[in-house]
Design a protein around this motif. Structure first.
Motif, PDB file in Angstrom:
ATOM      1  N   THR A 155     -12.506   7.923  -9.988  1.00 53.62           N
ATOM      2  CA  THR A 155     -11.353   8.786 -10.240  1.00 53.62           C
ATOM      3  C   THR A 155     -10.806   8.561 -11.642  1.00 53.62           C
ATOM      4  OG1 THR A 155      -9.847   7.135  -9.333  1.00 53.62           O
ATOM      5  CG2 THR A 155     -10.687   8.770  -7.803  1.00 53.62           C
ATOM      6  N   HIS A 213      -0.768   7.347   0.185  1.00 56.49           N
ATOM      7  CA  HIS A 213      -2.015   7.962  -0.299  1.00 56.49           C
ATOM      8  C   HIS A 213      -3.226   7.230   0.224  1.00 56.49           C
ATOM      9  CE1 HIS A 213       0.397   9.717  -3.501  1.00 56.49           C
ATOM     10  NE2 HIS A 213       0.783   8.522  -3.882  1.00 56.49           N
ATOM     11  N   GLU A 214      -3.078   5.927   0.329  1.00 59.30           N
ATOM     12  CA  GLU A 214      -4.265   5.098   0.564  1.00 59.30           C
ATOM     13  C   GLU A 214      -4.720   5.151   2.015  1.00 59.30           C
ATOM     14  OE1 GLU A 214      -4.363   1.519  -2.442  1.00 59.30           O
ATOM     15  OE2 GLU A 214      -2.481   1.458  -1.348  1.00 59.30           O
ATOM     16  N   TRP A 262       7.051   6.367  -1.792  1.00 57.79           N
ATOM     17  CA  TRP A 262       5.755   5.749  -1.464  1.00 57.79           C
ATOM     18  C   TRP A 262       5.884   4.263  -1.155  1.00 57.79           C
ATOM     19  CZ3 TRP A 262       3.408   9.726  -0.223  1.00 57.79           C
ATOM     20  CH2 TRP A 262       3.403  10.876  -1.017  1.00 57.79           C
ATOM     21  N   TYR A 290       0.861  -1.182   0.000  1.00 55.25           N
ATOM     22  CA  TYR A 290       0.000   0.000   0.000  1.00 55.25           C
ATOM     23  C   TYR A 290       0.895   1.228   0.000  1.00 55.25           C
ATOM     24  CZ  TYR A 290       1.188   0.302   4.937  1.00 55.25           C
ATOM     25  OH  TYR A 290       1.869   0.407   6.111  1.00 55.25           O
ATOM     26  N   THR A 291       0.351   2.310  -0.472  1.00 57.75           N
ATOM     27  CA  THR A 291       1.122   3.548  -0.456  1.00 57.75           C
ATOM     28  C   THR A 291       0.473   4.485   0.551  1.00 57.75           C
ATOM     29  OG1 THR A 291      -0.221   4.486  -2.167  1.00 57.75           O
ATOM     30  CG2 THR A 291       1.766   3.311  -2.860  1.00 57.75           C
ATOM     31  N   ILE A 321      -6.703   6.571  -9.361  1.00 57.59           N
ATOM     32  CA  ILE A 321      -6.286   5.746  -8.235  1.00 57.59           C
ATOM     33  C   ILE A 321      -6.586   4.313  -8.595  1.00 57.59           C
ATOM     34  CG2 ILE A 321      -6.669   5.185  -5.809  1.00 57.59           C
ATOM     35  CD1 ILE A 321      -7.460   8.012  -5.323  1.00 57.59           C
TER      36      ILE A 321
END
Lengths: 712, 712
Positions: free
Chosen positions: A476, A313-314, B290, A310-311, A480
């Motif tokens: 999106t 952002h998530e 990330w 996961y990054t 994403i």
């Protein structure tokens, strides 16, 4: 406050209102002269017993026995899990095959209503048997058993909860309900099963079989039994999810109060043995004997860390999923609360309960059938992992995607939602499935069948989580890329966390079940968020059911505003006291007198006219009065002191009457007490605080509230 | 027994032998008439305070603050770990580059003794500074800090242990010792660093900086501080090994006594935040922002589950490795015990300590150099992961395999041993390395430098584990294919377990550090075996050092044969009592009198001539007598009661004088007490049991023994 309290006592007990204070408990009038031997050494009670206490060698033998018992608990729990798994797999496989063949047959020539009838009848028949044995033979085997085990570990005795008969009914019941196609899982009941096994082995006797094997007699006391039961619960979790560490944490989070290193190691050992046994036996069963690839009843499959990191952002997205899970969980619990209230009021006769269970089974099959029938979501068969692919009206080489979610055991559906490649499910299918399964699972929990809520919760969450991931990509414009499998996992965590409100243990269980520690942090965030959001609305499902059963359950801390209450105000009076040497007749009288409102009897000593609680222990009331005669030895040692004697609970301590409620509460939690003798400044017994007296106070909306608790 | 005890008291305290019982503690002669108010409500101490207690809203604010503090602890601990990691990586990189260039230069033209001189000088220089700051500035920063934190969590106050100055010295010291090439790790000290951060933030002030930020004043009490410190320790483990769950379990296994669900969640939260912060910052530092791929200071690398499963055949082999680890660990501890005794006796001056540290650094470099020089084990450079390959006398395109183990930070060597392909190391190289590194690590532990023993232990174990795997394949004619990397992992676990004797937390730490749950069962077996075998010979390294420092440390359970001792026999007398309202002058007198042998003063009430411990609380002695004037407010509230008042430890409970030692012990452990007032049957204060009184008794070879404990 004082008045409220007095009313509370009346409302809760009622029976002892007019009871006379027994003469021997009355003691001297306060303020009378008190005669005590001058300093020096009084031949204290504690020392008198020291001769019979274990030597270091005997202690080591006892410690060895504890480890052996834990190993046996692990092995047996693992074997029971294997049995359930193998039977469910075979019988459910047979059922799905029969129904599938039938559907395939009638799809071509029309008349699918026969198939529906077959499916619904088969399901109802299984559930009829499963529900009938629970309702008529052993009602305490209903549900997942987790609330019952929580209560047991909390020190509340629920009759029959750790009997062998309960285990047999539980195991048969869970097989029949899963095979009967209800929205249930077979994981929760493993915790109960493990606990029963633990209680049975550690006590070396079975009340159901009326057999006493005369082994492990040293462990026949409440605290030891409770310790072993927590090991059994951990072994159960471990077998269910292949999560030995999660099992230990579950036991500690839900049950233990006093953290003891040795106990924890034994719990861990039992858990490890249990998952290993399951793994080993299932490996043999599946033919690849040296493989050890099935650590739990449910295995979420391997999440590949390379491709599915996961990054950062998530993280906000995961938190948002936690919020959704918390709200949906609260809705689930609220609906189930009303349903349970309704059931308590109207569906309390066993035959009504069986009929309701059959109705739910039939409705589940019907709704699933209708949804499958009306679904037009066809997916290519190639490369998919569906066990019983229904073609129905799809083209050749395709299968009905709605059927992949419904026409399978819930465990397998969860794994499909986690791992099927992107595009395997249409958003419409997932949405409909979530909606329908949510209400089905909610209706099912609390039925008089033996079944768990873990897997249905995960399944609901996995469905909306996958939908969430797909929608995110779609909305999106694929800016994403939300891998649907990963989002299904987070959704499952959020939904389960929103319903049961566990955090630490559930994080570890999810980590272990996915064989992946990378997702630890997001899963923790999701579970914490779900818990915080859910707690705003309503408490967790298990706590809710415990409260609905009016069990005197002690939470972790005393209500915050209870500092103003003192032991004197919460205690039960009058207290029946025993002398250090008491005639058997008197004891029989006292124990047969069920009107006495508590089960502990302080031992006092009379010096002239004065009553002094020399041994500040309290004798437990045996569960049945008839045990008095058998328990003659135990009762005789009332006189011999407070430590190490079977009949005397060694933890009772006299607090002063002015000790505040939180302080008394802390003593109960930390030492695992069941009752506490309250003395005044002259050491006169003035009352007895029981678990029930403490559990009565809760922090409600308008401040401190009193509950009405069951007479257990 | 009685006699021994009396001698014990004399030998331990000594000073109070001739001390007079202060008149206010003397109370009435026993057996005198006791006047107590008749039933009804006495205006109890507990109620008087209720007005100042937090309302539910205030309680929620406090709870929120706790979470915020835990988040801050996690973030700061993560940042400190990043700082250490980045500095070590760069400075050590530079050092190895300089030395490598030098060696490469001199290999061709001869005169490698210059290289040795350069290497040894560089190492000694780093260690000189690292050791000097510890020895002269803050001796408590020496070692890994784990024994000190264990003591702190056990309720023993060690001066300066959680000061900011200690943190600064610890962090600088650990960087210098790792860069100085000692056989140490940077992981253990993270636990101490996290604890200091936690103590600093939660108290909102720094003694080192002489700054009081006037925040979080609510948490300025022992129990709250201890809770936060356990969160800090967990955050430290979490940052060190990327093991948040392992961190929680470490805190609980080593520190906590009372398991509180809310506390555990906060600890878990701090751990997660800590590993996440580290991960995030290191990801940015390494450029792949990330990615989040560096969860801990040490990452054991990914063990691929597909190719490296274990089979059931291997389980007895793993157990055998556990036995070896237990024996080697016991040897390590025994050697270190003698060494520490020697150091206590002869090397107690700071300059001697610094010289010893420099000597060890120089010897380490020399031995490594000689071994590298004389090794003829050359391996192809291609496909290997060695950071600083030394060619030396190998052919072009090859590197010296002994140098791969020695010429690197120990963290990197461990990962190489785990993951380098089979054949990377010659058995001879591994054997020599194990032998030499074992003695070097043993000599290094206990030096006056700030450094941990985790990584050296893992490295020793990984080396002999790999050797074990290779030998197994060889001896059985490759009938058993023992993957050397897997055996290195098991060996590492066995060796570490044999030295530190942790099981549950270490299993989870290893599982998390390898990102692999498959090995959970074998690692647990290995650790358990190592612990059981090791415990036969000598106790764990940390416990040994705690005992060598004569700290009154309470273990988990009372010695098994201590049932015959009663509170009256172990308690300290005489007790200095305080009235509910006492003149400031009297209190100043009592606190300045350092001859009083304990730090708690029971508050009693006088009814006529009779002394009644109305509020059975005890006032803690402030650490410094000068605090009396600052602490004026706290002392004034002596009169106001027992609950919620800063100066009064709320857990003190009066046990009767005849309570047995195990029972008193259990109270101390479960409630985290520091002292307990002992009363007789008339509620007269007769003595005070302190932690020290309990910690004195141990089970030795000849039964119960008494220890001599330091005056802390």
């Amino acid at each position: 406050m004082k008045d409220t309290h007095r009313r509370g006592v009346g409302g809760w007990g009622g029976r002892e209102a007019g009871k006379e204070l027994p003469p021997r408990a009355r003691g001297p009038a306060r303020g009378m002269p008190l005669l005590v031997a001058a300093a020096g050494k009084t031949p204290g009670a504690g020392r008198a017993v020291s001769g019979v206490l274990p030597s270091p060698q005997a202690f080591r033998t006892v410690e060895m026995k504890r480890w052996v018992i834990c190993a046996m608990i692990g092995i047996l729990t693992g074997l029971v899990a294997c049995f359930i798994d193998i039977v469910v797999e075979n019988v459910a496989g047979l059922k799905y095959k029969v129904v599938k063949d039938n559907i395939d047959k009638f799809t071509e020539r029309g008349g699918l209503s026969f198939s529906l009838l077959l499916w619904a009848t088969l399901n109802s028949a299984f559930v009829l048997v499963g529900s009938a044995i629970v309702a008529f033979v052993e009602p305490v085997a209903a549900g997942s058993g987790i609330p019952q085990i929580k209560c047991f570990l909390n020190g509340v005795k629920i009759p029959h909860v750790v009997r062998l008969k309960t285990l047999v009914i539980k195991v048969s019941g869970v097989i029949l309900s899963v095979v009967g196609g209800l929205a249930v899982g077979k994981e929760g009941p493993m915790i109960h099963s493990g606990s029963v096994i633990a209680a049975g082995i550690s006590q070396g006797r079975s009340t159901s079989l009326k057999r006493d094997f005369k082994i492990f007699e040293y462990f026949r006391r409440d605290t030891e039994k409770r310790d072993f039961v927590s090991a059994g619960a951990a072994a159960g979790v471990s077998a269910a999810f292949g999560a030995p560490v999660g099992g230990v944490l579950f036991s500690l989070e839900e049950g233990a109060s006093f953290w003891n290193q040795f106990l924890t190691w034994r719990i861990f050992f039992a858990s490890m043995i249990s998952t290993f046994t399951l793994n080993f036996v299932l490996s043999i069963y599946h033919g690849n004997i040296w493989d050890l690839s099935s650590p739990g009843l449910i295995n979420f499959g391997r999440f590949d860390t390379e491709t599915m990191v996961y990054t950062i952002h998530e993280i906000p997205i995961f938190i948002a999923m936690g919020v959704v899970g918390g709200i949906l969980g609260a809705v689930f619990n609220a609906l189930n609360y009303w349903l349970t209230m309704f059931r308590i009021r109207y569906i309390h006769r066993p035959c009504l309960q069986v009929i309701e269970a059959m109705l739910v089974a039939a409705v589940t099959a019907t709704v699933a059938f209708v949804l499958i029938y009306s679904s037009r979501d066809c997916q290519p068969l190639q490369g998919s992992s569906v066990s019983y692919p229904l073609q129905l009206f799809c083209a050749d080489g395709e299968y009905n995607s709605m059927a992949a979610a419904f026409f399978n055991t819930p465990e397998k559906s969860v794994v499909s939602l986690f791992h099927d490649p992107p595009g395997s499910y249409n958003p419409m299918t997932l949405g409909l499935f979530t909606l329908v399964y949510f209400f089905l699972a909610c209706w099912t929990y609390g039925l008089t069948v033996s079944a768990g809520v873990f897997i249905p919760s995960l399944l609901i969450g996995a469905a909306w989580g996958r939908l969430f991931g797909i929608s995110l990509s779609y909305l999106t414009g694929a800016a994403i890329w939300a891998d649907p499998g990963k989002y299904a996992l987070m959704g499952a965590a959020a939904q389960l966390g929103g319903i049961v409100r566990m955090t630490l243990s559930l994080t570890v269980i999810m980590m272990e079940a996915t064989s992946n520690v990378t997702y630890g942090f997001p899963i923790m965030l999701v579970l914490m968020t779900a818990k915080i959001v859910g707690d705003i609305f309503i408490e967790g499902l298990y706590d809710m059911h415990i409260q609905l059963q009016s069990v005197p359950f002690l939470h972790w801390e005393a209500p915050v505003t209870s500092h103003s209450l003192t032991a004197r105000e919460v205690m039960s009076t009058p207290v029946t006291c025993l002398r250090r040497r008491e005639k058997v007749g008197v004891i029989v009288d006292i124990l047969s007198n069920t009107a006495s409102n508590h089960n502990g009897f302080p031992v006092v000593e009379f010096a002239g006219d004065t009553q002094v609680p020399r041994a500040p222990g309290a004798v437990d009331r045996p569960s049945h009065t008839c045990a008095v005669l058998e328990g003659f030895g135990a009762l005789m040692c009332v006189g011999s002191g407070l430590d190490g004697c079977g009949g005397v609970s060694e933890e009772a301590l006299p607090p002063l009457q002015d000790a505040s409620l939180p302080r008394v509460f802390k003593l109960f939690r930390a030492l695992g007490l069941r009752h506490l003798v309250v003395v005044d400044n002259c050491n006169q017994v003035v009352g007895l605080v029981t678990t029930k007296d403490l559990a009565r106070y809760r922090l409600g909306k308008g401040g401190l509230e009193e509950l009405f608790l069951a007479q257990t």
